[in-house]
Design an enzyme around this catalytic site. Sequence first.
Site, PDB file in Angstrom:
ATOM      1  N   TYR A   1      -2.769  -1.726   9.978  1.00 18.94           N
ATOM      2  CA  TYR A   1      -2.826  -2.358   8.749  1.00 18.94           C
ATOM      3  C   TYR A   1      -0.909  -1.472   7.741  1.00 18.94           C
ATOM      4  O   TYR A   1      -0.710  -2.596   7.002  1.00 18.94           O
ATOM      5  CB  TYR A   1      -3.951  -1.388   7.618  1.00 18.94           C
ATOM      6  CG  TYR A   1      -4.241  -1.676   6.647  1.00 18.94           C
ATOM      7  CD1 TYR A   1      -4.360  -2.786   5.691  1.00 18.94           C
ATOM      8  CD2 TYR A   1      -3.260  -0.499   5.369  1.00 18.94           C
ATOM      9  CE1 TYR A   1      -4.450  -2.803   4.591  1.00 18.94           C
ATOM     10  CE2 TYR A   1      -3.018  -0.863   4.076  1.00 18.94           C
ATOM     11  CZ  TYR A   1      -4.124  -1.880   3.602  1.00 18.94           C
ATOM     12  OH  TYR A   1      -4.159  -1.801   2.180  1.00 18.94           O
TER      13      TYR A   1
ATOM     14  N   SER B   1       0.817  -1.080  -0.176  1.00 23.08           N
ATOM     15  CA  SER B   1      -0.096  -0.301  -0.108  1.00 23.08           C
ATOM     16  C   SER B   1       0.925   1.312  -0.297  1.00 23.08           C
ATOM     17  O   SER B   1       2.235   1.424   0.298  1.00 23.08           O
ATOM     18  CB  SER B   1      -0.954  -0.392   1.415  1.00 23.08           C
ATOM     19  OG  SER B   1      -1.694   1.292   1.136  1.00 23.08           O
TER      20      SER B   1
END
Length: 256
Positions: free
Chosen positions: A161, A148
């Site tokens: 995350y 990400s």
Amino acid sequence: MNTSASPAPITLVTGGSRGLGRSMALALARHGHDVILTYRSNRSEADAVVGQIVQQGRRAVALPLDVADSGTFAAFAESVRGTLAQWGRDSFDHLVNNAGIGVHAAFADTTPSQFDELVNVHLKGPFFLTQALLPLMADGGRIVNISSGLARFALPGYAAYAAMKGAMEVLTRYQAKELGARGIAANVVAPGAIETDFGGGAVRDNQQLNAFVASQTALGRVGLPDDIGGVVASLLSPDNRWINAQRIEASGGMFL
């Protein structure tokens, strides 16, 4: 169907029934790959993707998999082995570790259960799933792990995350180093903010958030799933076989 002497590459995409995984599976089929895609619970979504791939003249199979449950990986590997046997193959070529979940919680408020769930899905799952599938991967194959943009830039609410994604980026380099003897390359694709239902669809549905992301992106818009599917398919093309141990961010130029 491909009638040449050389068989089509077979690529396994986890979480291939929706969102970015669906886009990856369809893009790979357009590039001549046969696809094994996984889904967690929605078989009808997965079957719809299989149908679209078959319409493109490629083979596809959907298999159930919960990437958070590493105890099922040996049985899943046997399911993959059986699928390959039906296709007259004993190995597949490429693995895309895409399946994931979104948890939005401030660092100070993140619970152990949220943290553990993210570990199981985004780190422990890909680590041991790849391990379980290695005997079925062809020498010279490739691994693509999905990270990400949040592993590079920080936005409040994604500490846990992003930490998992950062760990996957480190793991990818180790995979490249340790699996290089088999000719297996490993790379990371790191999407920026994309309009999907991920994390409740906030980037897609929250117009204020969407506009903010677009204003912070050099290309002036939020990403779309097909922006990422094409990147993965391109990375797995023969022309890119010499790319290894790299992080490739596909964010349109966020937060430059």
